[in-house]
Design a protein around this motif. Structure first.
Motif, short mmCIF file in Angstrom:
data_model
loop_
_atom_site.label_atom_id
_atom_site.label_comp_id
_atom_site.label_asym_id
_atom_site.label_seq_id
_atom_site.Cartn_x
_atom_site.Cartn_y
_atom_site.Cartn_z
N ALA A 152 0.84 -1.20 0.00
CA ALA A 152 0.00 0.00 0.00
C ALA A 152 0.87 1.25 0.00
CB ALA A 152 -0.91 0.00 1.22
N VAL A 153 0.30 2.32 -0.54
CA VAL A 153 0.90 3.66 -0.50
C VAL A 153 -0.13 4.59 0.11
CG1 VAL A 153 1.78 5.59 -1.84
CG2 VAL A 153 2.36 3.25 -2.50
N THR A 154 0.28 5.33 1.14
CA THR A 154 -0.64 6.24 1.84
C THR A 154 -0.21 7.67 1.65
OG1 THR A 154 -1.06 4.53 3.51
CG2 THR A 154 -1.68 6.80 4.07
N LEU A 155 -1.17 8.52 1.22
CA LEU A 155 -0.92 9.95 1.02
C LEU A 155 -1.53 10.72 2.18
CD1 LEU A 155 -2.00 10.14 -2.75
CD2 LEU A 155 0.22 9.45 -1.80
N SER A 156 -0.74 11.59 2.81
CA SER A 156 -1.26 12.38 3.93
C SER A 156 -0.64 13.76 3.89
CB SER A 156 -0.96 11.70 5.27
OG SER A 156 0.45 11.58 5.47
N GLY A 157 -1.25 14.70 4.59
CA GLY A 157 -0.73 16.06 4.61
C GLY A 157 -1.28 16.83 5.78
N ALA A 158 -0.61 17.91 6.13
CA ALA A 158 -1.05 18.74 7.25
C ALA A 158 -0.35 20.09 7.16
CB ALA A 158 -0.73 18.07 8.58
N ALA A 159 -0.99 21.11 7.74
CA ALA A 159 -0.39 22.44 7.86
C ALA A 159 0.32 22.51 9.21
CB ALA A 159 -1.46 23.52 7.76
N GLU A 160 1.57 22.95 9.19
CA GLU A 160 2.37 23.06 10.41
C GLU A 160 2.92 24.48 10.52
OE1 GLU A 160 5.38 20.09 10.01
OE2 GLU A 160 3.99 18.41 10.28
N GLY A 161 2.15 25.33 11.17
CA GLY A 161 2.58 26.72 11.28
C GLY A 161 2.62 27.36 9.91
N GLY A 162 3.78 27.85 9.50
CA GLY A 162 3.93 28.48 8.20
C GLY A 162 4.37 27.51 7.13
N TRP A 163 4.20 26.21 7.38
CA TRP A 163 4.67 25.19 6.43
C TRP A 163 3.53 24.23 6.09
CZ3 TRP A 163 9.71 25.58 4.73
CH2 TRP A 163 10.54 26.43 5.48
N VAL A 164 3.67 23.59 4.92
CA VAL A 164 2.77 22.50 4.51
C VAL A 164 3.60 21.24 4.36
CG1 VAL A 164 1.27 21.63 2.69
CG2 VAL A 164 1.15 24.03 3.34
N ARG A 165 3.17 20.17 5.02
CA ARG A 165 3.89 18.89 4.95
C ARG A 165 3.00 17.88 4.24
NH1 ARG A 165 7.92 16.06 7.74
NH2 ARG A 165 8.25 17.87 9.11
N VAL A 166 3.56 17.26 3.19
CA VAL A 166 2.88 16.18 2.47
C VAL A 166 3.76 14.95 2.56
CG1 VAL A 166 2.02 15.35 0.26
CG2 VAL A 166 1.67 17.74 0.92
N ALA A 167 3.16 13.81 3.05
CA ALA A 167 3.94 12.59 3.24
C ALA A 167 3.42 11.49 2.32
CB ALA A 167 3.85 12.14 4.70
N ILE A 168 4.37 10.73 1.76
CA ILE A 168 4.06 9.56 0.93
C ILE A 168 4.71 8.35 1.61
CG2 ILE A 168 4.33 8.48 -1.32
CD1 ILE A 168 4.48 11.29 -2.52
N ALA A 169 3.88 7.49 2.20
CA ALA A 169 4.37 6.33 2.95
C ALA A 169 4.06 5.05 2.18
CB ALA A 169 3.72 6.29 4.33
N ASP A 170 5.05 4.15 2.12
CA ASP A 170 4.83 2.87 1.45
C ASP A 170 5.14 1.72 2.39
OD1 ASP A 170 7.67 1.88 1.19
OD2 ASP A 170 7.89 3.69 -0.03
N THR A 171 4.73 0.54 2.01
CA THR A 171 5.00 -0.67 2.81
C THR A 171 6.01 -1.54 2.08
OG1 THR A 171 3.12 -1.79 1.74
CG2 THR A 171 2.68 -0.61 3.81
N GLY A 172 7.01 -0.88 1.48
CA GLY A 172 7.94 -1.58 0.61
C GLY A 172 9.13 -2.18 1.33
N ILE A 173 10.22 -2.34 0.56
CA ILE A 173 11.39 -3.07 1.06
C ILE A 173 12.22 -2.25 2.04
CG2 ILE A 173 11.50 -4.49 -1.01
CD1 ILE A 173 13.62 -2.65 -2.13
N GLY A 174 12.03 -0.92 2.06
CA GLY A 174 12.78 -0.08 3.00
C GLY A 174 14.21 0.21 2.54
N ILE A 175 14.88 1.07 3.26
CA ILE A 175 16.23 1.52 2.91
C ILE A 175 17.14 1.30 4.10
CG2 ILE A 175 17.62 3.49 2.14
CD1 ILE A 175 14.92 4.75 1.19
N PRO A 176 18.29 0.63 3.92
CA PRO A 176 19.23 0.46 5.04
C PRO A 176 19.69 1.81 5.59
CG PRO A 176 19.80 -0.99 3.19
CD PRO A 176 18.75 -0.05 2.70
N ALA A 177 19.96 1.87 6.88
CA ALA A 177 20.33 3.13 7.53
C ALA A 177 21.60 3.74 6.93
CB ALA A 177 20.51 2.90 9.03
N GLU A 178 22.56 2.90 6.55
CA GLU A 178 23.82 3.44 6.01
C GLU A 178 23.64 4.07 4.63
OE1 GLU A 178 23.70 -1.03 5.11
OE2 GLU A 178 23.26 0.32 6.81
N GLU A 179 22.52 3.79 3.96
CA GLU A 179 22.28 4.36 2.64
C GLU A 179 21.58 5.70 2.70
OE1 GLU A 179 23.27 3.20 -0.17
OE2 GLU A 179 23.82 1.13 0.21
N LEU A 180 20.94 6.00 3.80
CA LEU A 180 20.13 7.22 3.89
C LEU A 180 20.93 8.50 3.63
CD1 LEU A 180 17.79 6.35 6.90
CD2 LEU A 180 17.21 6.42 4.47
#
Length: 519
Positions: A424-452
């Motif tokens: 699944a892919v989930t789209l979400s968003g919210a207003a945070e003060g003077g900013w707009v945050r849009v998040a795209i979350a997936d249930t995929g394979i993920g990314i190793p910490a050393e690659e970030l």
């Protein structure tokens, strides 16, 4: 003053080019006139005054080389006048005229600055000789004053020049160190202290080997002071210095050390210029990595297409279905190459600022939903469910709509490509003060910490068994980050291998600026 004082055969009046300017102050008319005639005949310009007050006015107004002062005058004594003259002109040369010469008078007059005595009666020769010596003394005093003033002026100029030099050195981005012939550190600027991690109080006046933490730098300075590199030779060393912070990387600093010599060629010391070349070295490595990666990304698909075409050209494939499959595979590879070239061109234009942008208030939610509709078929083919949890309305952001569509299309495409079948892919968003945050979350394979930390670098792709068959140029996230930064925003990522990833785009809420076009 009878007899010899009447010697006036050389003429009276002020000469055109006087030897000196003389003032005679005496209450006796005969003495005044006699002195005037004798001294005028010697070539002096002579003025007279009948009392001290008139004489002081003349001194104040005109100034004189020599002043002849009578000790006994009705309005002011000669000693009092001496004191007043010294206040008007510290270099004034006064000769006291007196008929009451005594030891006590001489001592008192000397204390008040009298240069010499002339006792009445005196001859013209005595008068001329006294005035001549007095004038020479005056010339010596004036010469000394000029020399003193010139020296003071030079000192002021030197101090001002030193101040200007210090200001220039302190404002330099490059580090500057100066050591004397004994190897003591005698000058540094803030940039050098920062590069080497030094404290000003602990470094100045100390030997280089004690004050400086890098032995290669100390060796270069010692070699320069020893004069082993030739008269004009400059010693250059690239130093590796510790990082400025615990999490930082080692720094590369180029040190150029040159001797300072006097007119005879003797070494007076050494000057060292330190330049931080860390960024240049990083760019060199990035350039090499870029060339290597581009060569690899171009070579592999071109080699595959070449092999396919050779097989077809040699007539080795008889089956029409197999020929069609080879052609389709070649087209896929060519399309991938065109995508890589287009991404490279886009990245180059973005970094060079040559992209024309239509900046206007944009509804972020509508852009995200449009990108989701564009990728709906791809998601459905992989069994990926897209959940729209965006709010009904979000504050607008001020940016180029086409650039924002490209950002979210790239992020949604990755969320689908790197997901698991049935995920699944989930789209979400919210207003945070003077900013707009849009998040795209997936249930995929993920990314190793050393690659970030390397995720948004050009051509960087996560290499795992799960990503081996996924096609991509490794430029999508790099372009997305630059486009978001152009809109004064940022991209954040959170990921856990085997669980999934969440990419968030944070953009400032649109201000009062209206729509416009930017290049």
């Amino acid at each position: 003053m009878a007899g010899p004082m009447d010697r006036t055969s050389r003429g009276a009046g002020a000469p055109a080019n006087p030897v000196g300017r003389v003032l005679v102050v005496d209450d006796e008319p005969g003495v005044r006139e006699g002195c005037r005639r004798v001294l005028a005949a010697e070539g002096h310009a002579v003025d007279v005054a009948a009392d001290a007050r008139r004489g002081l006015k003349k001194v104040h107004r005109d100034g004189y080389d020599v002043v002849l002062v009578d000790i006994k005058m009705p309005d002011m004594s000669g000693l009092e006048m001496l004191n007043a003259i010294r206040r008007l002109d510290p270099e004034a040369v006064c000769v006291v005229i007196t008929g009451y010469a005594s030891y006590d008078t001489a001592v008192e007059a000397t204390k008040l600055g009298a240069y010499d005595f002339l006792a009445k009666p005196f001859t013209p020769e005595e008068l001329a000789a006294k005035v001549a010596r007095a004038r020479e003394h005056r010339q010596a005093l004036l010469a000394a004053r000029r020399a003193r003033e010139e020296a003071e002026s030079r000192l002021l100029e030197l101090d001002a020049e030193r101040g200007r030099l210090r200001t220039v050195v302190n404002c330099m981005v490059d580090g500057v160190l100066v050591t004397n012939r004994e190897g003591l550190l005698v000058l540094h600027n803030p940039a050098a202290l920062k590069m080497l991690g030094l404290n000003a109080a602990d470094a100045l006046g100390k030997p280089a080997e004690t004050a400086l933490p890098n032995h290669e730098l100390v060796a270069a300075i010692a070699q320069t002071l020893a004069g082993t590199g030739g008269r004009l030779a400059m010693t250059s060393r690239e130093l590796t210095l510790p990082p400025e912070s615990p999490a930082g990387a080692p720094r590369s600093v180029m040190a150029n050390v040159a001797p300072v010599r006097d007119a005879r060629g003797q070494i007076l010391g050494a000057i060292t210029v330190l330049r931080d070349v860390t960024r240049m070295r990083e760019l060199d490595r990035a350039k090499s990595r870029f060339v290597s990666l581009v060569s690899h990304e171009l070579k592999a698909p071109l080699g595959a297409v070449q092999s396919y075409l050779r097989v077809l050209s040699a007539g080795l494939v008889a089956s029409p279905e197999e020929r069609q499959r080879i052609l389709e595979r070649s087209i896929e590879r060519i399309d991938a190459l065109l995508g890589l070239v287009n991404d490279l061109l886009d990245l180059s234009r973005i970094e060079a600022g040559r992209v024309e942008r239509r900046v206007e208030p944009v509804d972020v939610a509508s852009v995200v939903r449009a990108a989701a509709r564009l990728l709906a078929a791809q998601a459905e083919a992989q069994g990926i469910a897209v959940h729209d949890e965006l709010p009904a309305a979000l504050p607008p952001v001020c940016t180029d709509r086409g650039e924002l569509e490209r950002v979210f299309t790239n992020l949604l495409s990755n969320a689908v490509k790197y997901n698991r079948p049935g995920g699944a892919v989930t789209l979400s968003g919210a207003a945070e003060g003077g900013w707009v945050r849009v998040a795209i979350a997936d249930t995929g394979i993920g990314i190793p910490a050393e690659e970030l930390p390397h995720l948004f670098e050009e051509f960087h792709r996560v290499r795992t068994p799960e990503t081996r068959e996924i096609v991509g140029t490794g430029l999508g996230l790099a372009i997305a980050r630059r486009l978001v930064e152009t809109a004064h925003g940022r991209i954040e990522v959170q990921s856990e291998p085997g669980v999934g990833s969440t990419f968030s785009v944070v953009l400032p809420v649109a201000g009062d600026a209206g729509p416009g076009t930017q290049a």
